[in-house]
Design a protein around this motif. Structure first.
Motif, PDB file in Angstrom:
ATOM      1  N   ARG A 148       0.841  -1.201   0.000  1.00 34.63           N
ATOM      2  CA  ARG A 148       0.000   0.000   0.000  1.00 34.63           C
ATOM      3  C   ARG A 148       0.868   1.240   0.000  1.00 34.63           C
ATOM      4  NH1 ARG A 148      -2.720   0.428   6.067  1.00 34.63           N
ATOM      5  NH2 ARG A 148      -0.785   0.267   7.270  1.00 34.63           N
ATOM      6  N   ASP A 168      -6.700   3.489   4.165  1.00 40.06           N
ATOM      7  CA  ASP A 168      -7.649   2.663   3.407  1.00 40.06           C
ATOM      8  C   ASP A 168      -8.349   3.486   2.336  1.00 40.06           C
ATOM      9  OD1 ASP A 168      -7.029   0.390   4.806  1.00 40.06           O
ATOM     10  OD2 ASP A 168      -8.852   0.352   6.021  1.00 40.06           O
ATOM     11  N   ARG A 172      -7.840   2.970  -1.695  1.00 44.26           N
ATOM     12  CA  ARG A 172      -9.006   2.649  -2.525  1.00 44.26           C
ATOM     13  C   ARG A 172      -9.042   3.550  -3.759  1.00 44.26           C
ATOM     14  NH1 ARG A 172     -13.118  -0.513  -0.353  1.00 44.26           N
ATOM     15  NH2 ARG A 172     -12.837  -1.040   1.856  1.00 44.26           N
ATOM     16  N   ASN A 188      -6.996  -5.285  -6.064  1.00 42.50           N
ATOM     17  CA  ASN A 188      -6.956  -4.920  -4.648  1.00 42.50           C
ATOM     18  C   ASN A 188      -7.208  -6.150  -3.788  1.00 42.50           C
ATOM     19  OD1 ASN A 188      -9.871  -4.315  -5.735  1.00 42.50           O
ATOM     20  ND2 ASN A 188     -10.096  -4.776  -3.555  1.00 42.50           N
ATOM     21  N   VAL A 190      -7.804  -7.183   0.774  1.00 39.64           N
ATOM     22  CA  VAL A 190      -7.800  -6.763   2.176  1.00 39.64           C
ATOM     23  C   VAL A 190      -6.997  -7.808   2.941  1.00 39.64           C
ATOM     24  CG1 VAL A 190      -9.172  -6.309   4.238  1.00 39.64           C
ATOM     25  CG2 VAL A 190     -10.010  -5.579   1.990  1.00 39.64           C
ATOM     26  N   TYR A 195      -6.569  -2.318   3.522  1.00 41.56           N
ATOM     27  CA  TYR A 195      -6.879  -2.290   2.092  1.00 41.56           C
ATOM     28  C   TYR A 195      -5.572  -2.067   1.336  1.00 41.56           C
ATOM     29  CZ  TYR A 195      -9.386  -1.242  -2.231  1.00 41.56           C
ATOM     30  OH  TYR A 195      -9.859  -1.265  -3.525  1.00 41.56           O
TER      31      TYR A 195
END
Length: 237
Positions: A148, A168, A172, A188, A190, A195
């Motif tokens: 991320r 998150d 996104r 993507n 989780v 995320y």
């Protein structure tokens, strides 16, 4: 446990099951040999066009006992293998042809080489993510790397609820921007309630240049997006 209680042991190996063919396959993948049946998808890690799914069954006669149906208007030679007897689908396309042709072309050794290359490239990507101060590596397994974008000003507060919510939301929006940008495609996931961006390498055309460029693209778009969001908040938008 399945043997003890006489329960059918099925494994969904749709993507990762193919890695069991590698000489250095993890022990948990080698455990697939104990299954009664394994599902694999050649349209994933055998590079076949959609759609091509496959079920590998230890005792094929059990499938025949479950699905074979011979009304009077079926006139099949019982000596021949007819796949209508091995599943619920009567009419079907010749999906196996494209898989068979590819196997004839590259062979099992060729597939082992390509799958191993994908795993190696995923590790290269993970290393590139680790080296970048704007990214946080979350996981690397087989040919999948997840990570991320974390703005440097938030590094010290990672793990705090407010920061995690912001990360998150940021990631996104970053996935959307990457996908619509046309330079590279990431999905993507989780992982551990975070995320993250997910890079799954299942293309034999992918190179080291591609995976390292992906990291640079994500960082560039992440900085642009974070700057826009910070500017929007500062401006009261």
């Amino acid at each position: 446990m399945c043997r003890e209680h006489d329960v059918w042991f099925h494994v969904d190996g749709a993507y990762g099951g193919f890695a069991a063919a590698l000489p250095d396959a993890p022990d948990d993948l080698r455990g697939l040999t104990t299954a009664d049946s394994v599902a694999v998808d050649p349209h994933k890690w055998l590079y076949a066009p959609l759609e091509a799914g496959c079920a590998l069954v230890r005792d094929s006669q059990l499938l025949r006992a479950a699905f074979a149906y011979h009304p009077l208007y079926y006139h099949f030679n019982e000596q021949a293998t007819n796949y209508v007897d091995f599943g619920p689908q009567n009419s079907r396309g010749f999906r196996a042809l494209k898989v068979w042709l590819a196997l004839r072309h590259v062979g099992a050794a060729g597939y082992r080489t390509m799958i191993a290359d994908d795993i190696r490239l995923s590790r290269v990507m993970a290393d590139a993510v680790r080296r970048n101060e704007d990214l946080q590596l979350v996981s690397q397994e087989l040919s999948i790397t997840t990570f991320r974008y974390v703005p440097r000003e938030l590094r010290a507060s990672v793990g705090e609820p407010a920061t995690e919510r912001r990360l998150d939301a940021l990631n996104r929006r970053l996935v959307d921007r990457v996908q619509t940008g046309g330079e590279v495609f990431l999905s993507n996931a989780v992982v551990g309630d975070r995320y993250v961006l997910r890079a799954c390498i299942v293309n034999f055309h992918t190179t080291r240049v591609d995976v390292e460029a992906t990291v640079d693209i994500v960082v560039r778009l992440g900085r642009e997006l974070d700057g826009e969001l910070v500017g929007s908040v500062a401006g009261g938008g």
